[in-house]
Write a protein that holds these residues in place. Structure first.
Motif, short mmCIF file in Angstrom:
data_model
loop_
_atom_site.label_atom_id
_atom_site.label_comp_id
_atom_site.label_asym_id
_atom_site.label_seq_id
_atom_site.Cartn_x
_atom_site.Cartn_y
_atom_site.Cartn_z
N ALA A 183 2.21 -3.87 -8.09
CA ALA A 183 0.90 -4.76 -7.89
C ALA A 183 -0.34 -3.91 -8.32
O ALA A 183 -0.22 -2.56 -8.97
CB ALA A 183 0.77 -5.05 -6.53
N SER A 184 -1.31 -4.74 -8.31
CA SER A 184 -2.64 -4.07 -8.61
C SER A 184 -2.45 -3.73 -10.23
O SER A 184 -2.87 -2.59 -10.62
CB SER A 184 -2.93 -2.78 -7.80
N ILE A 185 -2.10 -4.71 -10.90
CA ILE A 185 -1.83 -4.57 -12.37
C ILE A 185 -3.27 -4.77 -13.23
O ILE A 185 -3.91 -6.09 -12.82
CB ILE A 185 -0.84 -5.73 -13.04
N ARG A 186 -3.50 -4.03 -13.96
CA ARG A 186 -5.10 -4.37 -14.51
C ARG A 186 -4.95 -4.81 -15.99
O ARG A 186 -5.79 -5.21 -16.44
CB ARG A 186 -5.69 -2.94 -14.69
N HIS A 187 -3.79 -4.53 -16.75
CA HIS A 187 -3.89 -4.94 -17.91
C HIS A 187 -2.26 -5.10 -18.62
O HIS A 187 -1.59 -4.50 -18.05
CB HIS A 187 -4.64 -3.93 -19.05
N PRO A 188 -2.24 -5.81 -19.91
CA PRO A 188 -0.79 -5.86 -20.23
C PRO A 188 -0.28 -4.75 -20.49
O PRO A 188 1.23 -4.72 -20.62
CB PRO A 188 -1.13 -6.79 -21.80
N PRO B 101 3.85 -0.59 -4.79
CA PRO B 101 2.80 0.14 -5.06
C PRO B 101 2.01 -0.45 -5.93
O PRO B 101 1.85 -1.30 -6.62
CB PRO B 101 3.58 1.30 -5.96
N LEU B 102 0.39 0.19 -5.43
CA LEU B 102 -0.74 -0.57 -6.30
C LEU B 102 -1.18 0.30 -7.47
O LEU B 102 -2.01 1.24 -7.19
CB LEU B 102 -1.71 -0.67 -5.20
N MET B 103 -0.76 -0.20 -8.49
CA MET B 103 -0.83 0.73 -9.86
C MET B 103 -2.54 0.89 -10.04
O MET B 103 -2.92 1.98 -10.18
CB MET B 103 -0.05 0.26 -10.97
N GLY B 104 -3.15 -0.09 -10.19
CA GLY B 104 -4.58 0.01 -10.73
C GLY B 104 -5.19 1.12 -9.65
O GLY B 104 -6.23 2.04 -9.94
N LEU C 247 1.00 -1.23 0.03
CA LEU C 247 0.07 0.05 0.21
C LEU C 247 0.71 1.30 -0.08
O LEU C 247 0.78 2.10 0.78
CB LEU C 247 -0.85 0.11 1.31
N ILE C 248 1.83 1.13 -0.94
CA ILE C 248 2.70 2.39 -1.08
C ILE C 248 2.12 3.26 -2.17
O ILE C 248 2.30 2.87 -3.47
CB ILE C 248 4.32 1.95 -1.62
N SER D 30 -4.84 9.37 -10.29
CA SER D 30 -3.58 9.62 -10.34
C SER D 30 -2.89 8.70 -11.37
O SER D 30 -3.58 7.83 -12.06
CB SER D 30 -3.04 9.09 -8.82
N ASP D 31 -1.72 9.22 -11.78
CA ASP D 31 -0.80 8.27 -12.73
C ASP D 31 0.08 7.48 -12.22
O ASP D 31 1.28 8.08 -11.70
CB ASP D 31 -0.32 9.52 -13.33
N SER D 32 -0.21 6.25 -11.99
CA SER D 32 0.82 5.30 -11.63
C SER D 32 2.01 5.03 -12.01
O SER D 32 3.10 4.81 -11.45
CB SER D 32 0.01 3.75 -11.58
#
Ligand code: E4P
Length: 220
Positions: free
Chosen positions: A172-177, A141-144, A121-122, A151-153
């Motif tokens: 982490a929290s990756i949503r797509h390729p 860091p949780l991108m999605g 949760l960074i 915000s812009d991961s």
């Protein structure tokens, strides 16, 4: 660079590590994944995945004090020894970012060697710095989730990269390729992906067309 599966679904985990084992270095989980899968006992989760050659397993250690988090890590360590028998079955303790969490990271490193911690949760460079200063192995860091609030991961990843280096990031929290591609171009050290994204990473229409053509020509 290392790739992890992000899941707590037992069927998915079994299938992914049976089929995608050449590219996977480990598994990341979190309490919400367990909740969604109806896993109420962490012991039963360890029992169910015990024989799967997962590699590095990341499990959340929760607690509202340093002592409680360390106690939870000790329990996870015991479960790992008890249920997981493959040679590379190490464990990394995922610790949500907080002052108690940072104290726990320092405490764990003081009393044992080769402990792996993933501060989770960074969402800022400052948090990433504090986690690494406390001795974290990974900052996560949780991108999605960051993109979801507008915000812009990728900017966050660039900022952490430029100040702290990319080796300790576990994105982490990756949503797509496309998330994965951008991370690879930035040389991010560790990425965890849902099974759906892992499968999508395999696809390209020209590859499929090429295989069809080769099969057709080979059988003539
Ligand atoms: C993994 O470490 C994270 O907990 C996970 O990627 C979160 O994914 P989500 O944002 O899709 O819930």
């Amino acid at each position: 660079m290392r790739l992890f599966l992000d899941s707590a679904n037992i069927d998915e985990i079994e299938e992914a590590f049976e089929e995608y084992y050449p590219v996977l270095s480990g598994l990341t989980t979190n309490p919400t994944f367990f909740y969604r899968e109806g896993i109420i006992s962490i012991d039963s989760f360890f029992e169910q995945i015990g024989d799967i050659p997962i590699g590095e397993l990341h499990v959340e250690a929760m607690g509202d004090t340093c002592d409680k988090i360390v106690e939870q890590c000790d329990k996870l360590n015991e479960l790992n020894h008890h249920y997981r028998s493959n040679v590379d079955d190490s464990i990394a303790y995922k610790i949500p970012f907080s002052l108690h969490g940072l104290q726990a990271v320092e405490n764990l490193n003081t009393f044992a060697q080769n402990i792996k911690t993933n501060v989770h949760l960074i969402y800022s460079v400052n948090q990433a710095f504090l986690a690494l200063a406390a001795g974290a192995t990974y900052v996560c860091p949780l991108m999605g989730r960051y993109d979801d609030i507008g915000s812009d991961s990728l900017t966050l990843i660039d900022e952490i990269n430029s100040i702290l280096g990319n080796g300790s990031i576990l994105a982490a929290s990756i949503r797509h390729p496309s998330h994965v591609k951008s991370l690879l171009l930035k040389n991010v050290g560790n990425i965890t992906v849902p099974y759906k994204v892992l499968k999508l990473m395999m696809d390209h229409p020209l590859t499929e067309r090429g295989i069809l053509e080769f099969n057709e020509h080979e059988s003539r």
